[in-house]
Design a protein around this motif. Structure first.
Motif, PDB file in Angstrom:
ATOM      1  N   MET A  33       0.787  -1.230   0.043  1.00  0.00           N
ATOM      2  CA  MET A  33       0.079  -0.039  -0.065  1.00  0.00           C
ATOM      3  C   MET A  33       0.858   1.402  -0.062  1.00  0.00           C
ATOM      4  SD  MET A  33      -2.726   0.887   2.834  1.00  0.00           S
ATOM      5  CE  MET A  33      -3.761   2.368   2.897  1.00  0.00           C
ATOM      6  N   THR A  34       0.816   2.072  -1.019  1.00  0.00           N
ATOM      7  CA  THR A  34       1.512   3.342  -1.132  1.00  0.00           C
ATOM      8  C   THR A  34       0.688   4.310  -0.733  1.00  0.00           C
ATOM      9  OG1 THR A  34       1.063   3.436  -3.493  1.00  0.00           O
ATOM     10  CG2 THR A  34       3.137   2.341  -2.797  1.00  0.00           C
ATOM     11  N   LEU A  35       1.332   5.621  -0.011  1.00  0.00           N
ATOM     12  CA  LEU A  35       0.654   6.733   0.330  1.00  0.00           C
ATOM     13  C   LEU A  35       0.856   7.736  -0.863  1.00  0.00           C
ATOM     14  CD1 LEU A  35       1.188   6.765   3.852  1.00  0.00           C
ATOM     15  CD2 LEU A  35      -1.026   5.921   2.885  1.00  0.00           C
ATOM     16  N   PRO A  36       0.054   8.438  -1.287  1.00  0.00           N
ATOM     17  CA  PRO A  36       0.134   9.392  -2.207  1.00  0.00           C
ATOM     18  C   PRO A  36       0.964  10.702  -1.675  1.00  0.00           C
ATOM     19  CG  PRO A  36      -2.161   9.304  -1.873  1.00  0.00           C
ATOM     20  CD  PRO A  36      -1.717   8.161  -0.953  1.00  0.00           C
ATOM     21  N   GLY A  37       1.947  11.025  -2.192  1.00  0.00           N
ATOM     22  CA  GLY A  37       2.752  12.133  -1.832  1.00  0.00           C
ATOM     23  C   GLY A  37       3.582  11.847  -0.593  1.00  0.00           C
ATOM     24  N   PHE A  38       3.745  10.759  -0.370  1.00  0.00           N
ATOM     25  CA  PHE A  38       4.543  10.423   0.714  1.00  0.00           C
ATOM     26  C   PHE A  38       6.121  10.560   0.434  1.00  0.00           C
ATOM     27  CE2 PHE A  38       7.041   6.937   3.422  1.00  0.00           C
ATOM     28  CZ  PHE A  38       6.610   7.442   4.741  1.00  0.00           C
ATOM     29  N   LYS A  42       7.237  12.713  -1.521  1.00  0.00           N
ATOM     30  CA  LYS A  42       7.414  14.346  -1.372  1.00  0.00           C
ATOM     31  C   LYS A  42       7.974  14.707   0.189  1.00  0.00           C
ATOM     32  CE  LYS A  42       5.020  15.650  -5.462  1.00  0.00           C
ATOM     33  NZ  LYS A  42       3.948  16.262  -5.970  1.00  0.00           N
ATOM     34  N   ILE A  43       6.897  13.829   1.144  1.00  0.00           N
ATOM     35  CA  ILE A  43       7.120  14.558   2.262  1.00  0.00           C
ATOM     36  C   ILE A  43       8.729  13.874   2.947  1.00  0.00           C
ATOM     37  CG2 ILE A  43       6.211  13.757   4.845  1.00  0.00           C
ATOM     38  CD1 ILE A  43       3.403  13.786   3.589  1.00  0.00           C
ATOM     39  N   ILE A  44       8.997  12.915   2.406  1.00  0.00           N
ATOM     40  CA  ILE A  44      10.473  12.410   2.880  1.00  0.00           C
ATOM     41  C   ILE A  44      11.587  13.038   2.223  1.00  0.00           C
ATOM     42  CG2 ILE A  44      12.153  10.287   2.646  1.00  0.00           C
ATOM     43  CD1 ILE A  44       9.555   8.416   2.859  1.00  0.00           C
ATOM     44  N   ILE A  45      11.479  13.630   1.067  1.00  0.00           N
ATOM     45  CA  ILE A  45      12.249  14.424   0.399  1.00  0.00           C
ATOM     46  C   ILE A  45      12.371  15.699   1.429  1.00  0.00           C
ATOM     47  CG2 ILE A  45      12.848  15.632  -1.676  1.00  0.00           C
ATOM     48  CD1 ILE A  45      11.871  13.131  -3.257  1.00  0.00           C
ATOM     49  N   PHE A  46      11.052  16.412   1.457  1.00  0.00           N
ATOM     50  CA  PHE A  46      11.316  17.694   2.042  1.00  0.00           C
ATOM     51  C   PHE A  46      11.914  17.442   3.483  1.00  0.00           C
ATOM     52  CE2 PHE A  46       8.854  20.671   4.878  1.00  0.00           C
ATOM     53  CZ  PHE A  46       9.142  21.784   4.588  1.00  0.00           C
ATOM     54  N   THR A  47      11.449  16.441   4.326  1.00  0.00           N
ATOM     55  CA  THR A  47      12.104  16.252   5.531  1.00  0.00           C
ATOM     56  C   THR A  47      13.554  16.036   5.604  1.00  0.00           C
ATOM     57  OG1 THR A  47       9.919  15.028   6.330  1.00  0.00           O
ATOM     58  CG2 THR A  47      11.815  14.820   7.708  1.00  0.00           C
ATOM     59  N   GLY A  48      14.010  15.437   4.551  1.00  0.00           N
ATOM     60  CA  GLY A  48      15.458  15.129   4.275  1.00  0.00           C
ATOM     61  C   GLY A  48      16.029  16.558   4.104  1.00  0.00           C
ATOM     62  N   ILE A  71       3.006  22.393   9.299  1.00  0.00           N
ATOM     63  CA  ILE A  71       2.786  22.989   7.888  1.00  0.00           C
ATOM     64  C   ILE A  71       2.554  21.252   7.143  1.00  0.00           C
ATOM     65  CG2 ILE A  71       4.165  23.514   5.605  1.00  0.00           C
ATOM     66  CD1 ILE A  71       5.823  25.338   7.619  1.00  0.00           C
ATOM     67  N   ILE A  72       3.140  20.417   7.193  1.00  0.00           N
ATOM     68  CA  ILE A  72       2.809  19.114   6.721  1.00  0.00           C
ATOM     69  C   ILE A  72       1.218  18.740   6.682  1.00  0.00           C
ATOM     70  CG2 ILE A  72       3.259  16.400   6.617  1.00  0.00           C
ATOM     71  CD1 ILE A  72       6.364  17.240   7.067  1.00  0.00           C
ATOM     72  N   GLY A  73       1.048  19.021   8.156  1.00  0.00           N
ATOM     73  CA  GLY A  73      -0.526  18.731   8.437  1.00  0.00           C
ATOM     74  C   GLY A  73      -1.494  19.386   7.565  1.00  0.00           C
ATOM     75  N   ARG A  74      -1.056  20.791   7.339  1.00  0.00           N
ATOM     76  CA  ARG A  74      -2.029  21.608   6.719  1.00  0.00           C
ATOM     77  C   ARG A  74      -2.138  21.146   5.227  1.00  0.00           C
ATOM     78  NH1 ARG A  74      -4.946  25.427   8.884  1.00  0.00           N
ATOM     79  NH2 ARG A  74      -4.553  26.809   7.022  1.00  0.00           N
ATOM     80  N   PHE A  75      -1.198  20.677   4.663  1.00  0.00           N
ATOM     81  CA  PHE A  75      -1.437  20.195   3.152  1.00  0.00           C
ATOM     82  C   PHE A  75      -2.058  18.761   3.085  1.00  0.00           C
ATOM     83  CE2 PHE A  75       2.361  22.968   2.928  1.00  0.00           C
ATOM     84  CZ  PHE A  75       1.727  23.944   1.967  1.00  0.00           C
ATOM     85  N   ARG A  76      -2.391  18.207   4.128  1.00  0.00           N
ATOM     86  CA  ARG A  76      -3.000  16.737   3.781  1.00  0.00           C
ATOM     87  C   ARG A  76      -4.601  16.858   3.575  1.00  0.00           C
ATOM     88  NH1 ARG A  76      -1.036  12.078   7.637  1.00  0.00           N
ATOM     89  NH2 ARG A  76       0.542  11.733   6.290  1.00  0.00           N
TER      90      ARG A  76
END
Length: 68
Positions: free
Chosen positions: A1-6, A8-14, A63-68
């Motif tokens: 199961m893949t999450l859409p946008g996951f 991008k979140i990992i790259i942003f966090t990195g 910020i991450i929560g606002r884009f969900r």
């Protein structure tokens, strides 16, 4: 199961962690961090640094929560 946008979140966090790491090398110890030195023993309490990291992580997760 893949999450859409996951990915991008990992790259942003990195990227954010890299920026924090580079800033940490230039800033070093912040005023308010407590250091005790006695003989060959040094005890370091990074109180202000911990507060700053907590605020930064809270903003990132907000910020991450606002884009969900």
């Amino acid at each position: 199961m893949t999450l859409p946008g996951f990915g991008k979140i990992i790259i942003f966090t990195g990227v954010v962690l890299i920026i924090i790491g580079l800033a940490w090398n230039f800033i070093g110890k912040l005023p308010g961090d407590i250091t005790f030195k006695k003989g060959n023993t040094t005890i370091y309490f990074p109180i202000v640094t911990s507060i700053v990291i907590s605020i930064i992580l809270s903003l990132i997760f907000f910020i991450i929560g606002r884009f969900r």
